[in-house]
Write a protein that holds these residues in place. Structure first.
Motif, PDB file in Angstrom:
ATOM      1  N   ALA A   1      -6.010   3.514   3.566  1.00  0.00           N
ATOM      2  CA  ALA A   1      -5.859   4.475   2.471  1.00  0.00           C
ATOM      3  C   ALA A   1      -4.398   4.664   2.096  1.00  0.00           C
ATOM      4  N   ILE A   2      -3.526   4.794   3.081  1.00  0.00           N
ATOM      5  CA  ILE A   2      -2.116   5.005   2.767  1.00  0.00           C
ATOM      6  C   ILE A   2      -1.474   3.736   2.219  1.00  0.00           C
ATOM      7  N   HIS A   3      -2.001   2.564   2.603  1.00  0.00           N
ATOM      8  CA  HIS A   3      -1.522   1.312   2.014  1.00  0.00           C
ATOM      9  C   HIS A   3      -1.761   1.318   0.508  1.00  0.00           C
ATOM     10  N   GLU A   4      -2.942   1.703   0.094  1.00  0.00           N
ATOM     11  CA  GLU A   4      -3.273   1.720  -1.331  1.00  0.00           C
ATOM     12  C   GLU A   4      -2.408   2.723  -2.088  1.00  0.00           C
ATOM     13  N   VAL A   5      -2.185   3.893  -1.486  1.00  0.00           N
ATOM     14  CA  VAL A   5      -1.397   4.928  -2.149  1.00  0.00           C
ATOM     15  C   VAL A   5       0.042   4.475  -2.360  1.00  0.00           C
ATOM     16  N   MET A   6       0.639   3.868  -1.353  1.00  0.00           N
ATOM     17  CA  MET A   6       2.051   3.520  -1.417  1.00  0.00           C
ATOM     18  C   MET A   6       2.293   2.194  -2.132  1.00  0.00           C
TER      19      MET A   6
ATOM     20  N   ASP B   1      -7.473   5.353   7.776  1.00  0.00           N
ATOM     21  CA  ASP B   1      -6.324   6.062   7.209  1.00  0.00           C
ATOM     22  C   ASP B   1      -5.207   5.092   6.855  1.00  0.00           C
ATOM     23  N   ARG B   2      -5.063   4.060   7.651  1.00  0.00           N
ATOM     24  CA  ARG B   2      -4.020   3.072   7.384  1.00  0.00           C
ATOM     25  C   ARG B   2      -4.286   2.337   6.083  1.00  0.00           C
TER      26      ARG B   2
ATOM     27  N   VAL C   1      -5.440   6.273  -5.425  1.00  0.00           N
ATOM     28  CA  VAL C   1      -6.276   6.609  -4.278  1.00  0.00           C
ATOM     29  C   VAL C   1      -7.730   6.564  -4.736  1.00  0.00           C
ATOM     30  N   THR C   2      -8.560   5.863  -3.981  1.00  0.00           N
ATOM     31  CA  THR C   2      -9.967   5.696  -4.316  1.00  0.00           C
ATOM     32  C   THR C   2     -10.801   6.674  -3.493  1.00  0.00           C
TER      33      THR C   2
ATOM     34  N   LEU D   1       3.585   1.809  14.474  1.00  0.00           N
ATOM     35  CA  LEU D   1       2.947   1.457  13.203  1.00  0.00           C
ATOM     36  C   LEU D   1       3.364   0.040  12.816  1.00  0.00           C
ATOM     37  N   PRO D   2       2.521  -0.696  12.117  1.00  0.00           N
ATOM     38  CA  PRO D   2       2.864  -2.076  11.743  1.00  0.00           C
ATOM     39  C   PRO D   2       4.013  -2.117  10.739  1.00  0.00           C
TER      40      PRO D   2
END
Length: 223
Positions: free
Chosen positions: A8-13, A5-6, A18-19, A58-59
């Motif tokens: 995925a949200i990196h790619e979105v933001m 999930d981390r 989103v892939t 969260l990082p």
């Protein structure tokens, strides 16, 4: 949040895409939207002795992608607790008014829905069963209608394109430099690292502030 999930949200933001890989189909879709995330502290309750970053768990690479970070504490206050309980009880007692059931006040009224004869109303009409007792004079508690808010947001988003003037640019650059300096001098290193993403955050918030005021130029006092 797990690693998958981390990522995925990196790619979105970061890339605003989103892939999706499912049933042998690989697709990349646009994800141009705002991301709102809400979560409980890592230990269930907020520990004031720790920094917000450690409480969130969260990082920094992910937290720095959020423009705003709000920490809501569950503080015990008799007055606030009473107001919350009164509101929840009204929502349960007069659910038929909200859902538009036959048990409503006038048979077909809905909370937040304007009458056909009053489609341009800005504020929701006062209803004691839903809104509680009236506040004292001088303390306004008007609620905007959903229809008006939709019109206002649509107009501000599509018709207002604020210009970043020289004075505002200079002010933003100075504020960013001060944030970097204060963060480096802090003993704990600050809540979050101040990077170039922070500068983009200030620009986005300044532009949004100008849109909110329907201004064609970003004001100098954008904070």
């Amino acid at each position: 949040m797990n690693d998958q999930d981390r990522v995925a949200i990196h790619e979105v933001m970061e890339q605003q895409t989103v892939t999706i890989a499912k049933a042998g189909i690989h697709a990349s879709l646009n994800a141009r939207c705002s991301v709102v995330a809400a979560a409980n502290p890592i230990y269930g309750t907020y520990d004031r002795s720790l920094t917000p970053t450690k409480n969130i768990g969260l990082p920094d690479s992910l937290l720095s992608r959020f423009d705003l970070l709000f920490i809501v504490l569950d503080q015990m206050d008799a007055d606030i607790d009473r107001q919350i309980s009164d509101h929840v009880l009204r929502m349960h007692r007069f659910r038929s008014v909200i859902d538009g059931g036959e048990g409503g006040l006038d048979g077909n009224s809905r909370y937040g829905r304007e009458d056909e004869t009053d489609t341009d109303s800005v504020f929701v009409k006062y209803n004691r069963m839903l809104h509680g007792k009236k506040v004292q004079r001088g303390q306004k508690r008007d609620t905007l209608t959903i229809k008006f808010l939709k019109k206002y947001i649509h107009y501000a988003k599509h018709r207002i394109q604020p210009e970043l003037i020289d004075e505002a640019s200079e002010y933003i650059a100075t504020s960013y430099a001060e944030l970097r300096n204060n963060n480096s001098n802090a003993k704990t290193g600050g809540t979050l690292p101040i990077t170039a993403r922070t500068l983009e955050t200030i620009i986005r918030l300044s532009t949004a502030h100008a849109k909110l005021k329907l201004s064609r130029k970003v004001p100098t006092l954008c904070h």
